[in-house]
Design an enzyme around this catalytic site. Sequence first.
Site, short mmCIF file in Angstrom:
data_model
loop_
_atom_site.label_atom_id
_atom_site.label_comp_id
_atom_site.label_asym_id
_atom_site.label_seq_id
_atom_site.Cartn_x
_atom_site.Cartn_y
_atom_site.Cartn_z
N TYR A 153 9.13 -9.49 -6.78
CA TYR A 153 9.21 -8.11 -7.26
C TYR A 153 8.05 -7.30 -6.70
CZ TYR A 153 9.56 -4.13 -10.44
OH TYR A 153 9.67 -2.86 -10.96
N ASP A 255 1.14 -9.28 -2.21
CA ASP A 255 1.23 -8.44 -3.40
C ASP A 255 0.49 -9.16 -4.52
OD1 ASP A 255 1.90 -7.14 -5.73
OD2 ASP A 255 3.97 -6.74 -5.13
N LYS A 283 -2.65 -3.68 -12.29
CA LYS A 283 -2.80 -4.49 -13.51
C LYS A 283 -4.26 -4.81 -13.83
CE LYS A 283 1.92 -6.22 -13.30
NZ LYS A 283 2.75 -5.32 -14.07
N1 PMP Z 1 4.23 -5.97 -7.67
C1 PMP Z 1 4.25 -6.93 -8.60
C2 PMP Z 1 3.99 -8.35 -8.19
C3 PMP Z 1 4.49 -6.62 -9.94
O1 PMP Z 1 4.54 -7.59 -10.85
C4 PMP Z 1 4.71 -5.27 -10.28
C5 PMP Z 1 4.96 -4.86 -11.73
N2 PMP Z 1 5.29 -5.80 -12.62
C6 PMP Z 1 4.68 -4.31 -9.28
C7 PMP Z 1 4.43 -4.69 -7.98
C8 PMP Z 1 4.92 -2.86 -9.60
O2 PMP Z 1 3.87 -2.36 -10.34
P1 PMP Z 1 4.08 -1.07 -11.29
O3 PMP Z 1 4.95 -1.50 -12.41
O4 PMP Z 1 2.69 -0.73 -11.71
O5 PMP Z 1 4.69 -0.02 -10.45
#
Ligand code: PMP
Length: 444
Positions: A153, A255, A283
Amino acid sequence: MTGQIQTLSGTHTSHEWFDRAQASLAGGVSSSSRLTSTGPHPYPLYMASGSGTRIRDVDGNEYIDYLISYGSAVLGHAAPELTEALTAVLHTGTMFGTCNTPEVELAELICEMVPCAQLVRFANSGSEAVQGAVRAARGYTGRSKILKFEGHYHGWSDTLAISNRPGEAEAGSYAMPRPVPHSPGIPAGVVDDVLVCPWNDPAALRTLLDAHRGEVAAVICEPIVANNACTMPAPGYLDLLREECTARGIVLIFDEVCTGFRTGPAGAQALFDVVPDLAVFSKALGGGLPIAAFAGQRHVMEPLAQGHVKHGGTYNASPLCATSGLVTLRQLSQPEVTKHIDDSGMRIMEAIRRAAHDHRIPCAVQGVGAMFQIVFTTDGTPTRHYRDLLHTDQARYHAFRHELLKRGIHTNAYGMACWFVAATVTTQELDATCQAVDEAFSTL
Ligand code: PMP
């Protein structure tokens, strides 16, 4: 196992708020994932306050929190050091839309902490920072295709909201998955630029890269797949990604939105000793406030630094959010802080394994102490890739999670997500968690 999920007692105020919310908020929520964040529980819980690792809902029920705002509130809720620093900013101005000194100090700290980080740009969310990294990679290479892994994701924006959670039928063959848009509204042209590969399969990766020689700008992955129940990289797999990207002139993006500053001060790239060209953070970076970053090696970031490649954002690195990042990273740069997070999580992982063994329930507990998940696989082996997750026992996961919730343990309702541990978790809270785990297993 019971298979029967009961509504939590004593949460009627949450129920009333959800009924009320549906008249004004689309679907009653502010993010589509919150529609499913309750699991089989029929309405979300409305949280009213938090302190340390504890949160309280609007009916006054208290929970030990392992959602911890999806890993963001890594220093715990209402962390005193953050509250104090942010209160000062509230009195002096939260945002000017200009350059500010905390953003410089925060970028310096990231460059000190993270192996790949020579230059940094800030954004407000993980999705935005992913978009920034992808733009930088495309701008640097002059190529358009991005290779991602099935089930990983990378946010909700069009760019990479593809094959996040495809059904097996629509996803096609295991080795050559079809790119499946995550939502209506994502144009075919965007999907055409995304190649989807199974995770942890060297042959499938090489075949795909060979078939698109000279077209691929970036390979992007979650080094520990937080969004696939913390599926781990097979030994040597991240090294292989590094070698293939270097040999082919492809930008490697980690990521690290979930792993960053949580799995150790330098994130997953230090844990696995593989340095990507670019990494994305959010995060834990913000300690609960909305800030994100993409950071990378100078040559890849240079077109951005020169102003050829564009990236913007009114709210990027406001004094409020940059200060939150600075206070948070100063804590997380101390190895004993991330060690406490990791040791605490490992204690829970062990408790789950022990309970599973005692109650003879096949499952795997995978990930690292700082972020982990339980998967009810038929033979108890860990998952290797997304397709394995489609065959885990989700009903049993939901039953387990619900039993924990009834005992005051708050975790992500979604079996493909994971537990996040806060730096504030105490021995007493861990004892209570381990006991609840054992009791929950005895009901399955
Ligand atoms: N990359 C990863 C690995 C994530 O877990 C998330 C959100 N859970 C995102 C990108 C997207 O981040 P955001 O919800 O702050 O847009």
